[in-house]
Structure formats: structure tokens, C-alpha cells
Design a protein around this motif. Structure first.
Motif, short mmCIF file in Angstrom:
data_model
loop_
_atom_site.label_atom_id
_atom_site.label_comp_id
_atom_site.label_asym_id
_atom_site.label_seq_id
_atom_site.Cartn_x
_atom_site.Cartn_y
_atom_site.Cartn_z
N VAL A 41 0.84 -1.30 -0.16
CA VAL A 41 -0.02 0.15 0.01
C VAL A 41 1.01 1.32 0.05
N ARG A 42 1.89 1.25 0.89
CA ARG A 42 2.83 2.44 0.99
C ARG A 42 3.58 2.68 -0.32
N LEU A 43 4.05 1.80 -0.88
CA LEU A 43 4.83 1.96 -2.08
C LEU A 43 3.82 2.23 -3.29
N ASP A 44 2.76 1.81 -3.45
CA ASP A 44 1.67 2.07 -4.38
C ASP A 44 1.27 3.70 -4.28
N GLU A 45 1.16 3.94 -3.10
CA GLU A 45 0.73 5.17 -2.99
C GLU A 45 1.80 6.24 -3.15
N VAL A 46 3.25 5.85 -2.89
CA VAL A 46 4.29 6.83 -3.00
C VAL A 46 4.33 6.93 -4.76
N CYS A 47 4.47 5.69 -5.44
CA CYS A 47 4.60 5.73 -6.96
C CYS A 47 3.40 6.60 -7.69
N ALA A 48 2.25 6.46 -7.02
CA ALA A 48 1.21 7.20 -7.44
C ALA A 48 1.37 8.58 -7.55
N LEU A 49 1.78 8.83 -6.20
CA LEU A 49 2.00 10.44 -5.84
C LEU A 49 3.11 11.20 -6.89
N LEU A 50 4.20 10.37 -7.09
CA LEU A 50 5.18 10.83 -7.93
C LEU A 50 4.93 10.83 -9.46
N ALA A 51 4.40 9.45 -9.87
CA ALA A 51 3.90 9.54 -11.07
C ALA A 51 2.82 10.38 -11.56
N GLY A 52 1.85 10.73 -10.68
CA GLY A 52 0.70 11.68 -10.83
C GLY A 52 1.40 13.15 -11.04
N ARG A 53 2.42 13.29 -10.62
CA ARG A 53 2.96 14.80 -10.74
C ARG A 53 4.22 14.80 -11.96
N GLY A 54 3.96 13.68 -12.80
CA GLY A 54 4.96 13.58 -14.12
C GLY A 54 6.25 13.14 -14.05
N ALA A 55 6.72 12.42 -12.89
CA ALA A 55 7.91 11.90 -12.61
C ALA A 55 7.88 10.38 -13.42
N VAL A 56 9.02 10.22 -14.07
CA VAL A 56 9.39 8.65 -14.55
C VAL A 56 10.36 8.26 -13.28
N LEU A 57 9.82 6.88 -12.93
CA LEU A 57 9.98 6.09 -11.69
C LEU A 57 11.26 5.29 -12.08
N LEU A 58 12.23 5.29 -11.35
CA LEU A 58 13.13 4.24 -11.26
C LEU A 58 13.07 3.27 -9.89
N THR A 59 12.88 2.10 -10.29
CA THR A 59 12.64 0.95 -9.29
C THR A 59 13.82 -0.32 -9.48
N ALA A 60 13.87 -1.09 -8.48
CA ALA A 60 14.79 -2.04 -8.54
C ALA A 60 14.24 -3.41 -7.48
N CYS A 61 14.48 -4.52 -8.24
CA CYS A 61 14.48 -5.50 -7.18
C CYS A 61 15.80 -6.06 -6.63
N LEU A 62 15.84 -6.46 -5.49
CA LEU A 62 17.21 -6.41 -4.60
C LEU A 62 17.64 -8.03 -4.33
N PRO A 63 18.61 -8.08 -3.93
CA PRO A 63 19.03 -9.50 -3.00
C PRO A 63 18.35 -9.32 -1.81
N ASP A 64 18.07 -10.66 -1.48
CA ASP A 64 17.72 -10.79 0.15
C ASP A 64 19.07 -10.69 1.02
N PRO A 65 18.87 -10.01 2.05
CA PRO A 65 19.74 -10.02 2.99
C PRO A 65 20.44 -11.19 3.74
N GLY A 66 19.57 -12.07 3.93
CA GLY A 66 20.22 -13.45 4.49
C GLY A 66 21.26 -14.35 3.43
N THR A 67 20.95 -14.07 2.08
CA THR A 67 21.85 -14.82 1.21
C THR A 67 23.23 -13.66 1.20
N ALA A 68 22.70 -12.27 1.15
CA ALA A 68 24.13 -11.39 1.22
C ALA A 68 25.16 -11.64 2.44
N LEU A 69 24.37 -11.90 3.43
CA LEU A 69 25.09 -12.04 4.81
C LEU A 69 25.75 -13.33 4.96
N GLY A 70 25.32 -14.25 3.88
CA GLY A 70 25.63 -15.66 4.00
C GLY A 70 25.20 -16.39 5.34
#
Length: 280
Positions: free
Chosen positions: A83-112
Motif C-alpha cells: 500500500v505504501r509503495l503504491d501510494e508513493v509511486c502514484a504520488l510521484l507518477a501523478g506529478r509527471g515523474a518517471v520512476l526508477l525501481t529495482a528488485c534487490l538481493p535478500d539480506p540473508g543470502t548477502a550475509l551468508g
């Protein structure tokens, strides 16, 4: 990560977003960059504080890269995060911004971490990435895949804490976004140099960091996530011993489906605006 931790420069941190901003405009073109990211921020912080400040800046490009810290909290809730991320994206995109997003590694794997500790965190991050993937399609974002094994397996990309990119990792993120933006005609300058401009920290420097900053980080997580994570690990081990581990996956998938299903049917649409500023 967007604040730049892991990529030190005189006076503070730089990071992938600042490196990317340098290559957005043509030679002689002014690009204004503002970084509102704060280390340790949760989706709630982005939703309640950073998004409003970003809108006041009226960015043409806005990065919404958040979620890993949520997985490291006892209060993790995929429904609230969606819900939070959807509202953030809607707010910024609704004002004309092109959004940059990324999927990221999980911390458990990164930490070993060992399996029983790693799998609950991996399950959480997989849910976060699924939400981000859904929102990237919903808002036509510039989406970077940064969760593949080549990210977690290459130690040269990560700083000593194994949670934040090193300079090489920040440069790889910046170069990945630059390529995607250039394909859309939104990056006209030179891409970031993939090679670090400074040597990696020595083993002594890394050990000192772990003994000071790293110890403090672990102490803070020990009062928040650790008790719950140990419980999750115990449940994980029990299910694996019984051969019922798929129940945990099914439960997580059900929560994810519910979270995505509860999002509003019609996202805000946004039009194009001149490309000159970038919000990090």
C-alpha cells in the motif's frame, strides 16, 4: 543504499544515484540532483516523509528503491508495504515523474546466513520484489533487475557489511540504470565508469568498521528482528524436518496475493515533462 553507504568520498557518501545523475544530461546541460535517502529508512519513512519532499522538488526522474530494511524488522507486513509503495509511486507518477525501481538481493543470502535463518528473509525479500515488479508494470517504471545470483556471488560488488554495495557495486547499479534510461532517451550523457576510482578498504579498515559500526547495527537488530528471526528459524527447521516446508511458501504467497489484490484497480496516470532533474 541510495544514500551511498559503501561508496565513501571526502565529506560523506556518494552512491549510485549521484553517479547516475552525472551522466543524464548532454555536455553543458544542467542536471539538478537531490538525494533524500537516509540509511535504515523503511517504506513508512519514504511514504510519510521522503515522498512529500520529493514532490516539492518536482523531479523529472524519481528513484523509489526501498524494502530491504522492512524485511529486517519484526513489524514486516507485505500488505502495508504494498500500500505504501503504491501510494508513493502514484504520488510521484501523478506529478509527471518517471520512476526508477529495482528488485534487490535478500539480506540473508548477502550475509551468508545458514539456511533456517536465510530462508525466512529470502521469502520476505521475494515478496517485496514481487510487489516492486507489479508496481513497475503498473507505473511503467525504469526497472533494474539486481537480485540475480551474479550480484550476491560477486564479493567485489559489496562492502564489508555485505548489505550495501561497494563502489564497484554502486557503479554497476548506476550503469544499469543509465543503460535503461538511455534506451528511453532519458540519459544523454556518458555512462558511469564501471571501474572504481579508489582502492577497496583494507582488511584492517573492514575489521575496524565491523567492530564499531557493525557491532552497533547488530545490537540494534538484536532487540528488534533477532528474537522473531530465531522463532522463524525454529519454525523453518521444524517444517523442513517434517517435510512440510511448502506450507511456509504457500502462506507467504497467499499474503502476497492478498496484498496485490487489495491495491486500487486504477493507478494514477502521468504525462511526460522535460527531463532535467533527478530525485534520489
Amino acid at each position: 543504499m541510495t544514500e551511498g553507504i559503501g561508496d565513501p568520498v571526502p565529506g560523506g557518501w556518494r552512491g549510485w544515484a549521484a553517479l547516475l545523475a552525472e551522466g543524464l544530461g548532454e555536455e553543458g546541460q544542467r542536471v539538478e540532483f537531490r538525494n533524500l535517502a537516509v540509511a535504515g529508512a523503511l517504506s513508512a519513512d519514504v511514504h510519510e516523509r521522503q515522498a512529500a519532499a520529493a514532490v516539492r522538488f518536482r523531479p523529472d526522474l524519481a528513484s523509489v528503491v526501498v524494502g530491504v530494511n522492512d524485511t529486517l524488522r519484526r513489524s514486516f507486513d507485505i500488505h502495508r508495504l504494498a500500500v505504501r509503495l503504491d501510494e508513493v509511486c502514484a504520488l510521484l507518477a501523478g506529478r509527471g515523474a518517471v520512476l526508477l525501481t529495482a528488485c534487490l538481493p535478500d539480506p540473508g543470502t548477502a550475509l551468508g546466513l545458514p539456511g533456517p535463518l536465510r530462508r525466512p528473509l529470502a521469502r520476505r525479500q521475494a515478496a517485496v520484489n514481487a510487489v516492486v515488479h507489479a508496481l513497475s508494470a503498473r507505473y511503467d517504471t525504469v526497472h533494474l533487475h539486481a537480485s540475480d545470483r551474479d550480484w550476491t556471488d560477486d564479493r567485489s560488488l559489496w562492502s564489508v557489511d555485505r548489505l550495501h554495495p561497494a563502489e564497484r557495486g554502486h557503479r554497476r547499479l548506476a550503469a544499469g540504470f543509465h543503460l535503461l534510461l538511455a534506451e528511453r532517451g532519458l540519459a544523454c550523457g556518458a555512462p558511469p565508469d564501471p571501474e572504481p576510482g579508489q582502492p577497496p578498504p583494507s582488511r584492517l579498515a573492514g575489521a575496524l568498521w565491523l567492530a564499531t559500526e557493525g557491532t552497533g547495527w547488530l545490537a540494534r537488530r538484536s532487540t528488534d528482528l533477532l528474537p522473531q528471526l530465531l522463532g522463524l528459524a525454529a519454525a523453518e527447521a521444524c517444517h523442513w524436518a517434517r517435510g512440510t516446508a511448502e506450507r511456509l511458501d504457500d502462506r507467504a504467497e497467499g499474503a502476497l496475493r492478498q496484498a496485490l489484490g487489495d491495491l486500487p484497480r486504477s493507478p494514477l496516470l502521468h504525462g511526460s515533462v522535460p527531463r532535467a532533474r533527478m530525485e534520489g
